[in-house]
Scaffold this motif. Structure first.
Motif, PDB file in Angstrom:
ATOM      1  N   LYS A 118      52.857  28.123  42.394  1.00 59.53           N
ATOM      2  CA  LYS A 118      51.887  29.181  42.746  1.00 59.53           C
ATOM      3  C   LYS A 118      50.725  29.163  41.767  1.00 59.53           C
ATOM      4  CE  LYS A 118      50.529  33.249  44.542  1.00 59.53           C
ATOM      5  NZ  LYS A 118      49.264  33.369  43.775  1.00 59.53           N
ATOM      6  N   TYR A 119      49.507  29.108  42.289  1.00 60.83           N
ATOM      7  CA  TYR A 119      48.291  29.142  41.474  1.00 60.83           C
ATOM      8  C   TYR A 119      47.648  30.528  41.565  1.00 60.83           C
ATOM      9  CZ  TYR A 119      48.375  24.046  41.039  1.00 60.83           C
ATOM     10  OH  TYR A 119      48.733  22.749  40.749  1.00 60.83           O
ATOM     11  N   GLY A 120      46.796  30.822  40.593  1.00 62.60           N
ATOM     12  CA  GLY A 120      45.999  32.046  40.643  1.00 62.60           C
ATOM     13  C   GLY A 120      46.686  33.245  40.027  1.00 62.60           C
ATOM     14  N   ILE A 121      45.861  34.243  39.687  1.00 65.43           N
ATOM     15  CA  ILE A 121      46.330  35.464  39.047  1.00 65.43           C
ATOM     16  C   ILE A 121      46.379  36.594  40.067  1.00 65.43           C
ATOM     17  CG2 ILE A 121      45.857  37.127  37.202  1.00 65.43           C
ATOM     18  CD1 ILE A 121      46.665  34.409  36.173  1.00 65.43           C
ATOM     19  N   ASP A 122      47.324  37.491  39.898  1.00 64.44           N
ATOM     20  CA  ASP A 122      47.487  38.655  40.766  1.00 64.44           C
ATOM     21  C   ASP A 122      46.145  39.348  41.029  1.00 64.44           C
ATOM     22  OD1 ASP A 122      49.507  40.986  41.698  1.00 64.44           O
ATOM     23  OD2 ASP A 122      47.835  41.852  40.592  1.00 64.44           O
ATOM     24  N   PRO A 123      45.884  39.818  42.265  1.00 66.38           N
ATOM     25  CA  PRO A 123      44.570  40.362  42.633  1.00 66.38           C
ATOM     26  C   PRO A 123      44.323  41.817  42.253  1.00 66.38           C
ATOM     27  CG  PRO A 123      46.005  40.412  44.541  1.00 66.38           C
ATOM     28  CD  PRO A 123      46.793  39.739  43.436  1.00 66.38           C
ATOM     29  N   GLN A 124      45.294  42.519  41.678  1.00 73.59           N
ATOM     30  CA  GLN A 124      45.099  43.953  41.445  1.00 73.59           C
ATOM     31  C   GLN A 124      44.093  44.250  40.337  1.00 73.59           C
ATOM     32  OE1 GLN A 124      49.086  46.254  42.057  1.00 73.59           O
ATOM     33  NE2 GLN A 124      49.660  44.169  41.459  1.00 73.59           N
ATOM     34  N   GLU A 125      44.120  43.477  39.254  1.00 69.34           N
ATOM     35  CA  GLU A 125      43.210  43.740  38.138  1.00 69.34           C
ATOM     36  C   GLU A 125      41.741  43.697  38.542  1.00 69.34           C
ATOM     37  OE1 GLU A 125      41.938  41.917  33.773  1.00 69.34           O
ATOM     38  OE2 GLU A 125      43.909  41.449  34.594  1.00 69.34           O
ATOM     39  N   PRO A 126      41.268  42.636  39.223  1.00 73.18           N
ATOM     40  CA  PRO A 126      39.841  42.620  39.561  1.00 73.18           C
ATOM     41  C   PRO A 126      39.414  43.791  40.438  1.00 73.18           C
ATOM     42  CG  PRO A 126      41.018  40.794  40.606  1.00 73.18           C
ATOM     43  CD  PRO A 126      41.929  41.377  39.597  1.00 73.18           C
ATOM     44  N   VAL A 127      40.298  44.264  41.311  1.00 70.09           N
ATOM     45  CA  VAL A 127      39.958  45.424  42.141  1.00 70.09           C
ATOM     46  C   VAL A 127      39.731  46.656  41.277  1.00 70.09           C
ATOM     47  CG1 VAL A 127      40.835  47.032  43.883  1.00 70.09           C
ATOM     48  CG2 VAL A 127      41.154  44.571  44.190  1.00 70.09           C
ATOM     49  N   LEU A 128      40.644  46.905  40.336  1.00 69.28           N
ATOM     50  CA  LEU A 128      40.537  48.090  39.486  1.00 69.28           C
ATOM     51  C   LEU A 128      39.368  47.972  38.510  1.00 69.28           C
ATOM     52  CD1 LEU A 128      44.322  48.759  38.752  1.00 69.28           C
ATOM     53  CD2 LEU A 128      42.868  49.745  40.535  1.00 69.28           C
ATOM     54  N   ARG A 129      39.138  46.781  37.996  1.00 72.49           N
ATOM     55  CA  ARG A 129      38.011  46.589  37.060  1.00 72.49           C
ATOM     56  C   ARG A 129      36.677  46.801  37.756  1.00 72.49           C
ATOM     57  NH1 ARG A 129      39.206  41.852  32.674  1.00 72.49           N
ATOM     58  NH2 ARG A 129      37.173  42.569  32.002  1.00 72.49           N
ATOM     59  N   ALA A 130      36.636  46.536  39.066  1.00 67.72           N
ATOM     60  CA  ALA A 130      35.391  46.706  39.825  1.00 67.72           C
ATOM     61  C   ALA A 130      35.208  48.134  40.320  1.00 67.72           C
ATOM     62  CB  ALA A 130      35.373  45.740  41.004  1.00 67.72           C
ATOM     63  N   GLY A 131      36.135  49.021  39.962  1.00 67.47           N
ATOM     64  CA  GLY A 131      36.014  50.414  40.374  1.00 67.47           C
ATOM     65  C   GLY A 131      36.805  50.778  41.602  1.00 67.47           C
ATOM     66  N   GLY A 132      37.605  49.845  42.119  1.00 72.06           N
ATOM     67  CA  GLY A 132      38.445  50.138  43.271  1.00 72.06           C
ATOM     68  C   GLY A 132      39.660  50.966  42.881  1.00 72.06           C
ATOM     69  N   THR A 133      40.458  51.319  43.889  1.00 72.96           N
ATOM     70  CA  THR A 133      41.643  52.135  43.656  1.00 72.96           C
ATOM     71  C   THR A 133      42.822  51.557  44.440  1.00 72.96           C
ATOM     72  OG1 THR A 133      41.430  53.653  45.539  1.00 72.96           O
ATOM     73  CG2 THR A 133      40.124  54.150  43.557  1.00 72.96           C
ATOM     74  N   PRO A 134      44.046  51.949  44.072  1.00 76.62           N
ATOM     75  CA  PRO A 134      45.213  51.475  44.813  1.00 76.62           C
ATOM     76  C   PRO A 134      45.252  51.919  46.270  1.00 76.62           C
ATOM     77  CG  PRO A 134      45.865  52.237  42.644  1.00 76.62           C
ATOM     78  CD  PRO A 134      44.435  52.653  42.836  1.00 76.62           C
ATOM     79  N   SER A 135      44.436  52.898  46.626  1.00 80.31           N
ATOM     80  CA  SER A 135      44.408  53.351  48.022  1.00 80.31           C
ATOM     81  C   SER A 135      43.437  52.543  48.881  1.00 80.31           C
ATOM     82  CB  SER A 135      44.020  54.838  48.091  1.00 80.31           C
ATOM     83  OG  SER A 135      42.721  55.047  47.559  1.00 80.31           O
TER      84      SER A 135
END
Length: 344
Positions: A246-263
């Motif tokens: 498996k390549y690549g890093i989990d996508p949750q961090e960039p979403v939160l760093r860009a101002g996104g939310t878990p919802s």
């Protein structure tokens, strides 16, 4: 609803902890210790900015304190919060020494308070996928596993992580995550051998490491480097029935760093192009859908531990075992030899 006091509003506090706290129904982000009062007010109008840690800890309305500050302050701030009667979440690493970590664990029991460590990478898409594969026996007996976290950062970033002092360097930054994942997957090893280096010309702290964990004939290799433009697989597991890469890093961090939310729609879900590949010795290869990333689960479980008395999302003993391995890895690299890991 539990009132949360967050200490620190830098990268960890703003991009990791605050959005997850705000997304947890049982928690309310009530106060933030920071000099960035305007930023807090804009993002979290219900939270007030507090000038000092002492003021936060003196507030009887605060139930849970989250420590999201530079590594060398984790243990002192967690100790002060526990002594003030607060439940505590500490960002990784738990502490800079095993001795300090054990002291905190005892203090939490003494004060009957929940204490846990923010090993959020247990809820990554790729790690959860690997957990499922091992649980189902899809790969058979795994004899070689590689967990890597590569970056291409020739330039030295400004900030405490790359400045010589206690708690700086790549091993202290990414090592706790990789070690925690390895222990979750395979348990504690019998021995460790390590290589730690400074590779970039202007670097002043370690920016490369390679740890080999020994489990009988099995080898688990943990590595991170700062000069890898073509990253190696994030996970590569090889067993008697096949392999998973498996390549690549989990996508949750960039979403939160860009101002996104878990919802946000699609949060924690990887596109098919990012899925790993399962290699079957007989059936060939196929793409394997990634499990969903669920970082919010950490704070959901932390809240339940406080309210219901259930287990915390990360037991302090798990984090202590990780610190023991980290300390032994540094000794191994210094002495240039394999060292046995104490059995628990």
């Amino acid at each position: 609803m539990l009132n949360v006091g967050l200490i620190g509003f830098g990268l960890a506090g703003r991009a990791f902890h605050a959005p997850l706290i705000a997304a947890t129904p049982a928690l309310r982000l009530a106060a933030v210790v920071t000099s960035r009062a305007q930023e807090v007010a804009a993002l979290y109008p219900e939270a007030r900015a507090v000038a000092s840690v002492d003021a936060l800890l003196a507030d009887p309305a605060i139930d849970l304190v989250v420590v999201a500050t530079p590594n060398d302050t984790h243990a002192p701030l967690a100790r002060a919060a526990l002594e003030a009667g607060k439940h505590v979440v500490v960002d990784k690493p738990f502490a800079l020494s095993v001795e300090d970590a054990r002291e905190l664990a005892v203090l939490a029991v003494t004060h009957a308070r929940m204490l846990t460590v923010f090993h959020n990478r247990r809820w990554d898409t790729d790690f959860r996928t690997v957990e499922h594969l091992l649980r189902d026996g899809t790969l058979g007996e795994v004899h070689l596993a590689e967990l890597r976290w590569d970056r291409f950062r020739p330039a030295i970033k400004q900030g405490w992580r790359e400045t010589p002092h206690a708690g700086a360097g790549l091993l202290a930054d990414l090592g706790p995550h990789l070690i925690d994942q390895a222990i979750r997957l395979f348990g504690v090893p019998e021995a460790v051998s390590a290589d730690i280096a400074i590779q970039r010309e202007a670097a002043q702290v370690d920016d490369y490491f390679e740890l080999t964990l020994h489990y009988g004939s099995r080898r688990v290799i943990l590595g991170a480097a700062s000069l890898v433009a073509a990253p190696r697989p994030r996970f590569a597991l090889h067993g008697t029935l096949g392999s998973f890469v498996k390549y690549g890093i989990d996508p949750q961090e960039p979403v939160l760093r860009a101002g996104g939310t878990p919802s946000d729609p699609g949060y924690g879900v990887e596109p098919e192009s990012a899925w790993g590949t399962l290699f079957d010795g007989e059936a060939g290869e196929r793409r394997l859908r990634s499990a969903a990333g669920i970082w919010p689960r950490f704070y959901e479980q932390a809240a339940a531990a406080i309210v219901e008395g259930s287990a915390p999302p990360v037991e302090p003993e798990d984090a202590i075992a990780g610190l023991e391995l980290l300390e032994l890895a540094r000794q191994s690299a210094c002495e240039g030899r394999r060292l046995r890991f104490p059995r628990r």
